[in-house]
Design a protein around this motif. Structure first.
Motif, mmCIF file in Angstrom:
data_model
loop_
_atom_site.group_PDB
_atom_site.id
_atom_site.type_symbol
_atom_site.label_atom_id
_atom_site.label_comp_id
_atom_site.label_asym_id
_atom_site.label_seq_id
_atom_site.Cartn_x
_atom_site.Cartn_y
_atom_site.Cartn_z
ATOM 1 N N ARG A 167 -0.243 6.170 5.729
ATOM 2 C CA ARG A 167 -1.700 5.896 5.891
ATOM 3 C C ARG A 167 -2.509 6.943 6.022
ATOM 4 O O ARG A 167 -3.655 7.067 5.758
ATOM 5 C CB ARG A 167 -1.725 4.981 6.917
ATOM 6 C CG ARG A 167 -1.066 3.766 6.891
ATOM 7 C CD ARG A 167 -1.188 2.547 7.811
ATOM 8 N NE ARG A 167 -0.329 1.201 7.723
ATOM 9 C CZ ARG A 167 -0.190 0.449 8.129
ATOM 10 N NH1 ARG A 167 -0.870 0.383 9.445
ATOM 11 N NH2 ARG A 167 0.420 -0.486 8.198
ATOM 12 N N TYR A 168 -1.973 8.021 7.036
ATOM 13 C CA TYR A 168 -2.915 9.226 7.183
ATOM 14 C C TYR A 168 -2.961 10.025 6.047
ATOM 15 O O TYR A 168 -4.096 10.319 5.799
ATOM 16 C CB TYR A 168 -1.878 9.998 8.321
ATOM 17 C CG TYR A 168 -2.723 11.008 8.821
ATOM 18 C CD1 TYR A 168 -3.663 10.908 10.007
ATOM 19 C CD2 TYR A 168 -2.726 12.341 8.439
ATOM 20 C CE1 TYR A 168 -4.420 12.215 10.396
ATOM 21 C CE2 TYR A 168 -3.456 13.354 8.775
ATOM 22 C CZ TYR A 168 -4.335 13.316 9.753
ATOM 23 O OH TYR A 168 -5.150 14.182 10.317
ATOM 24 N N ILE A 169 -2.013 10.289 5.084
ATOM 25 C CA ILE A 169 -2.021 11.057 4.129
ATOM 26 C C ILE A 169 -2.984 10.246 3.080
ATOM 27 O O ILE A 169 -3.698 10.920 2.632
ATOM 28 C CB ILE A 169 -0.569 11.171 3.286
ATOM 29 C CG1 ILE A 169 0.225 12.242 3.888
ATOM 30 C CG2 ILE A 169 -0.608 11.718 1.746
ATOM 31 C CD1 ILE A 169 1.784 11.991 3.648
ATOM 32 N N TYR A 170 -3.132 9.068 2.814
ATOM 33 C CA TYR A 170 -3.950 8.225 2.241
ATOM 34 C C TYR A 170 -5.283 8.777 2.573
ATOM 35 O O TYR A 170 -6.403 8.863 1.927
ATOM 36 C CB TYR A 170 -3.580 6.954 1.999
ATOM 37 C CG TYR A 170 -4.382 6.223 0.843
ATOM 38 C CD1 TYR A 170 -4.132 6.262 -0.456
ATOM 39 C CD2 TYR A 170 -5.649 5.591 1.078
ATOM 40 C CE1 TYR A 170 -4.791 5.773 -1.401
ATOM 41 C CE2 TYR A 170 -6.273 5.108 0.112
ATOM 42 C CZ TYR A 170 -6.048 5.116 -0.988
ATOM 43 O OH TYR A 170 -6.614 4.506 -2.205
ATOM 44 N N GLY A 171 -5.736 8.486 3.848
ATOM 45 C CA GLY A 171 -6.855 8.780 4.580
ATOM 46 C C GLY A 171 -7.269 10.297 4.263
ATOM 47 O O GLY A 171 -8.388 10.387 4.005
ATOM 48 N N TYR A 172 -6.525 11.198 4.253
ATOM 49 C CA TYR A 172 -6.814 12.623 4.008
ATOM 50 C C TYR A 172 -7.281 12.665 2.647
ATOM 51 O O TYR A 172 -8.228 13.303 2.118
ATOM 52 C CB TYR A 172 -5.470 13.508 3.962
ATOM 53 C CG TYR A 172 -5.742 14.871 3.823
ATOM 54 C CD1 TYR A 172 -6.422 15.708 4.821
ATOM 55 C CD2 TYR A 172 -5.338 15.423 2.709
ATOM 56 C CE1 TYR A 172 -6.419 17.421 4.529
ATOM 57 C CE2 TYR A 172 -5.573 16.664 2.536
ATOM 58 C CZ TYR A 172 -6.216 17.539 3.588
ATOM 59 O OH TYR A 172 -6.516 18.803 3.143
ATOM 60 N N LEU A 173 -6.472 12.173 1.679
ATOM 61 C CA LEU A 173 -6.850 11.930 0.131
ATOM 62 C C LEU A 173 -8.225 11.374 0.119
ATOM 63 O O LEU A 173 -9.038 12.011 -0.989
ATOM 64 C CB LEU A 173 -5.863 11.257 -0.474
ATOM 65 C CG LEU A 173 -4.299 11.979 -0.717
ATOM 66 C CD1 LEU A 173 -3.287 10.938 -1.266
ATOM 67 C CD2 LEU A 173 -4.356 13.115 -1.296
#
Length: 170
Positions: A17-23
């Motif tokens: 979820r964090y990686i997707y938010g960063y993207l």
């Protein structure tokens, strides 16, 4: 939800979820003529998925929250891990960016901070990723491909996900 089923995020680890938010934040930067992230901020953002020392990460991450950096009363500001000079630089940077950027950044940092000291609870971080996705949709910004994070499954490390390098997903 326009273009993405939010239920998919329940299968993602907190790291996913964090990686997707960063993207999503990277899409906001690309879409809105936003200046690139200051190096110190980018390092802090990436460290969430690259480090095992999340208590140390939290102390620094809180110091980068737009709501804290832009708070007028510095005595209320928990910027204990950054200098006043860096705080001023970040304040100028945040003030010069568009609204979706600061809102997405704030939600991304809270996504990382929110579930640190309790047992994994999918609803805690789900709220923040949902906010991020809604912001992009509200501002007409394309969402990243969900497939980039599909391998970050909620079954990894008790819901937290594997430590990884952000560069593998960007």
């Amino acid at each position: 939800m326009n273009g993405i089923e939010m239920e998919k995020f329940h299968s993602l680890s907190i790291t996913g979820r964090y990686i997707y938010g960063y993207l999503c934040l990277m899409h906001v930067i690309e879409h809105g003529n936003v200046m690139p992230l200051p190096q110190s901020l980018d390092i802090v953002l990436k460290e969430f998925v690259e480090s095992e020392m999340l208590d140390k990460w939290q102390d620094e991450a809180e110091s980068y929250l737009p709501s804290y950096i832009l708070e007028e009363r510095i005595d209320l500001n928990p910027c204990k891990s950054i200098s006043n000079e860096r705080r001023e630089e970040l304040a100028l940077y945040y003030l010069s960016q568009n609204e979706p950027f600061t809102k997405v950044l704030e939600a991304l940092l809270w996504l990382g901070i929110s579930n640190l000291y309790v047992g994994f609870d999918t609803s805690i971080t789900f709220t923040y990723i949902e906010t991020i996705v809604r912001l992009l949709l509200d501002y007409g910004i394309a969402l990243p491909d969900f497939e980039k994070v599909e391998t970050c499954h909620v079954t990894q490390k008790g819901g937290w996900g594997e430590i990884t390098k952000m560069s593998l997903f960007v």
